[in-house]
Design an enzyme around this catalytic site. Structure first.
Site, PDB file in Angstrom:
ATOM      1  N   THR A 101       0.864  -1.157   0.032  1.00 60.49           N
ATOM      2  CA  THR A 101       0.013   0.075  -0.106  1.00 60.49           C
ATOM      3  C   THR A 101       0.849   1.147   0.012  1.00 60.49           C
ATOM      4  O   THR A 101       2.003   1.344   0.572  1.00 60.49           O
ATOM      5  CB  THR A 101      -0.818  -0.014   1.478  1.00 60.49           C
ATOM      6  N   TYR A 115      -1.948   0.508   9.811  1.00 59.96           N
ATOM      7  CA  TYR A 115      -2.126  -0.104   8.521  1.00 59.96           C
ATOM      8  C   TYR A 115      -1.034  -0.315   7.655  1.00 59.96           C
ATOM      9  O   TYR A 115      -0.442  -1.202   7.151  1.00 59.96           O
ATOM     10  CB  TYR A 115      -3.383   0.400   7.952  1.00 59.96           C
TER      11      TYR A 115
END
Length: 340
Positions: free
Chosen positions: A127, A152
Site C-alpha cells: 500500500t 495499517y
C-alpha cells in the site's frame, strides 16, 4: 530464465483473500490469462459466490500451517498472490493489534508455509500508506522514504521487510505492489466491491446515489489541496489485477529478481471531484456532510507509476474517473438485484 508455459502446465497459483474485492478480480484476471488458480479465504469480509465454480476453494485462515501445506501439495502451488488482510486506516488507529495480527503476524506464517512448501514466487498486496505523508509534492516514486503514519501502513511495511529478508536467504522472489486508491468493478460485472459498510469513497458514493445511504461524509475540508479535501490516485481494480498478472510473469521469467512497485495512474482527484463525478454519471445530487479529518489521513497521495510501466509494460485500460464510477455503479445495481 523460467518458462511461463511450463509453469502454467505444472503449477497453480494460490490467491489468498480471493473471495474479497481485489482478490476476486485477480482470480478472474489470472483465469482470463490462462493460469490455474486456487483460493483460500476465511470469508470474514469475502463472499463464496465471488469465486468461480471451477476454482478450487478452501475456507480457512492463512496462518493455518497444516491447511496451507495441504493446499500447496494438493494444488501443486508454485506462486502465491497475497491479498488477505485488513485495510481500513481509521480502524487500524483504534485497533492496531488487529492489524499487526492480520497483516503482519499472519503474513509471516503464510511466507513460512510458502518456503516450507517450496513455493518460489510471491506477490504481496502492499500500500501507498507505507509512505506516510511524503516530504515532496507531486507523484511519489518508489524510493520515497517509507514513514507510515498509521498502523495499517506500518503492518504492511513490516511484511515488505520480511519478504526482502526471505528472498535474500532462500530460493524465492517477490513483488510488493504498493496500491494507491483502488476503485471500480469488473467491466463485465462479474465481481466488485461487495462488503457491507465499506469505506472506499467511490463505493460509498454510488451507494448514496442509489439510495442505500442518506449522505456521504467528507472527512476534512482544510487540507493543503486546491479545494481543501483530500486528493487520491484512484486506480481501476481491473487495471490493478492486470498488474498482478504481469508481476507473476516477471517473477517466473526472472526468478532471481524481486520488485517493489507503485500501482496508480500518476494523478489524483479530490473528494469533491469524485462526488461531482458520481453526480454527473448518475444525474443525481449526493448529500454531502462536511466532517473533521480522520486520524492518519495525509492530504494528498499520488503515484509515480513510471517504474511498473517500464519494467512490466503495464498500460492502464481504464484511466478515466467517469469510467471507474460507471463500472462501480453497474456493480452496485447488480448487488441490489442479488439482494432482491
Amino acid at each position: 530464465m523460467g518458462s511461463i508455459e511450463s509453469f502454467r502446465a505444472e503449477r497453480s497459483v494460490l490467491v489468498t483473500g480471493g473471495a474479497g474485492y481485489i482478490g476476486s478480480h485477480a482470480v478472474l484476471a489470472l483465469k482470463d490469462a490462462g493460469w490455474k488458480v486456487a483460493v483460500i479465504d476465511n470469508l470474514v469480509t469475502g463472499f463464496r459466490w465471488a469465486v468461480p465454480d471451477d476454482v478450487p476453494f478452501y475456507e480457512g485462515d492463512i496462518a493455518d500451517g497444516d491447511l496451507l501445506a495441504r493446499i500447496i501439495a494438493e494444488q501443486q502451488i508454485g506462486a502465491i498472490l497475497h491479498f488477505a488482510g485488513s485495510v481500513v486506516v481509521p480502524e487500524s488507529v483504534s485497533d492496531p493489534l488487529k492489524y499487526y495480527s492480520n497483516n503482519t503476524v499472519k503474513s509471516r506464517a503464510l511466507i513460512e508455509s510458502a518456503i516450507q512448501g517450496g513455493v518460489k514466487h510471491f506477490i504481496f498486496s502492499s500500500t501507498a500508506a507505507t509512505y506516510g505523508t511524503p516530504d515532496r509534492d507531486g507523484p511519489i516514486p518508489e524510493d520515497t522514504a517509507q514513514k507510515p503514519i498509521n498502523p495499517y501502513g506500518t503492518s504492511k511495511l513490516m511484511t515488505e521487510w520480511m519478504l526482502r529478508d526471505v528472498a535474500f536467504a532462500h530460493d524465492f522472489n517477490y513483488c510488493a505492489l504498493r496500491y494507491f486508491n483502488v476503485a471500480g468493478a469488473d467491466p463485465q460485472a462479474r465481481t466488485g466491491q461487495s462488503t457491507a459498510g465499506a469505506t472506499h469513497l467511490i463505493k460509498v458514493a454510488v451507494e448514496a446515489a442509489l439510495g442505500k445511504r442518506e449522505s456521504v461524509a467528507v472527512f476534512g475540508t482544510d487540507f493543503d489541496t486546491p479545494d481543501g479535501t483530500g486528493v487520491r490516485d484512484y486506480i481501476h481494480v481491473s487495471d490493478l489485477a492486470h498488474a498482478h498478472v504481469l508481476a507473476l510473469e516477471a517473477l517466473v521469467e526472472n526468478p532471481k529478481e524481486s520488485h517493489f512497485l507503485n500501482c496508480g495512474y500518476g494523478h489524483g482527484y479530490s473528494v469533491l471531484e469524485v462526488l461531482d463525478a458520481v453526480d454527473r454519471v448518475t444525474n443525481r445530487k449526493i448529500v454531502r456532510i462536511l466532517s473533521d479529518r480522520r486520524a492518519g489521513d495525509p492530504a494528498s497521495l499520488t503515484a509515480d507509476s513510471s517504474a511498473i510501466r517500464a519494467r512490466f509494460g503495464w498500460e492502464p485500460r481504464h484511466d478515466d474517473l467517469d469510467t471507474i464510477v460507471t463500472h462501480a455503479l453497474a456493480w452496485e445495481r447488480r448487488l441490489s438485484e442479488r439482494a432482491d
